[in-house]
Design an enzyme around this catalytic site. Sequence first.
Site, mmCIF file in Angstrom:
data_model
loop_
_atom_site.group_PDB
_atom_site.id
_atom_site.type_symbol
_atom_site.label_atom_id
_atom_site.label_comp_id
_atom_site.label_asym_id
_atom_site.label_seq_id
_atom_site.Cartn_x
_atom_site.Cartn_y
_atom_site.Cartn_z
ATOM 1 N N GLU A 94 73.271 52.221 25.278
ATOM 2 C CA GLU A 94 73.635 51.471 26.468
ATOM 3 C C GLU A 94 73.831 49.986 26.205
ATOM 4 O O GLU A 94 74.416 49.277 27.034
ATOM 5 C CB GLU A 94 72.598 51.706 27.563
ATOM 6 C CG GLU A 94 72.653 53.141 28.095
ATOM 7 C CD GLU A 94 71.659 53.422 29.205
ATOM 8 O OE1 GLU A 94 70.763 52.577 29.412
ATOM 9 O OE2 GLU A 94 71.782 54.470 29.846
ATOM 10 N N GLU A 125 60.077 65.822 12.696
ATOM 11 C CA GLU A 125 59.233 64.633 12.785
ATOM 12 C C GLU A 125 58.180 64.576 11.685
ATOM 13 O O GLU A 125 57.634 63.514 11.409
ATOM 14 C CB GLU A 125 58.559 64.540 14.152
ATOM 15 C CG GLU A 125 57.425 65.509 14.386
ATOM 16 C CD GLU A 125 56.761 65.273 15.744
ATOM 17 O OE1 GLU A 125 55.520 65.228 15.763
ATOM 18 O OE2 GLU A 125 57.461 65.148 16.755
#
Length: 308
Positions: A94, A125
């Site tokens: 964004e 992860e």
Amino acid sequence: MTSFRPAADVAVKLDELPTEGWDPEGADLDLRTTRELVDLMNAQDADVPTAVARAAGAVAAAIDGIAARLQAGGRLVYVGAGTSGRIAAVDAAECESTFGTPPGLVAALVAGGTAAAATAQEHAEDDAEAGERELRQLEIGPDDAVVGLSASGRTPYVVGALVEALRVGALTVAVVSVEESELGRLAEHEIAVVVGAEVISGSTRLKAGTAQKLVLNMISTITMVRLGKTYGNLMVDVVATNEKLRARVRRIVSSATGEPDARVDAALDAADGDARVAIVSLLAEIDADTARARLEAAGGVVRKALAS
């Protein structure tokens, strides 16, 4: 065959984490009414801003460090896994449309990649070497800032990335939900927002995730303010790629200058839709080319261009 029994030392560490805590008051959660559950979650969420406020000093110090790196030509790179990685990817993406940042100036590394399924990302992860390797592939250096996100403060992928960032002299920041975490000890700046046990035990996409989103909102937004990407509270670098955003750019120029619609439209046409150029042109009463030259000399900062 995958073993579901963690190593003893890992199990002990996880059991001690506030983010993995269990609140016995929620033992009847599935028996409560929907309204009771809505009220409960809303009440718990209300505690998150207070927890963020307690870390305000650490957030501000990290932002000053990040802004200094970007002013020197560096980049801001988020690193996360699971929910943390997905929140980081949204914030990074964004920045381009909101602040007109070039691709790659604010980026996110997500364990397993952003295109992978959530379950694959969760599995990835545990790969510390991947975090180290993928950060190295970005050719991170001492002008860059690397922000590692992990509710537990121990996610191997994020730890590996921060180790590599430290090796090359990049600024390092840890956004975690526990005190004295492994990531916090590694990073130059530790932002510990301790929100406690989740309404669903261990579901750190809830309060911990909300806290991370609030912190990243501050990091990206205030860094861009420090870089002159706003004029007052106006997004003067917004990229107008659709009708809604073109209308927003028009309102921004109108708000900044107080000029009538006809003059705003003419200034934007002359500025090829660049709000900054239009604002400087109108307020300084100069043509678009001169306004553009002033902005270039001022590093794109509207106030500096107006003062020149």
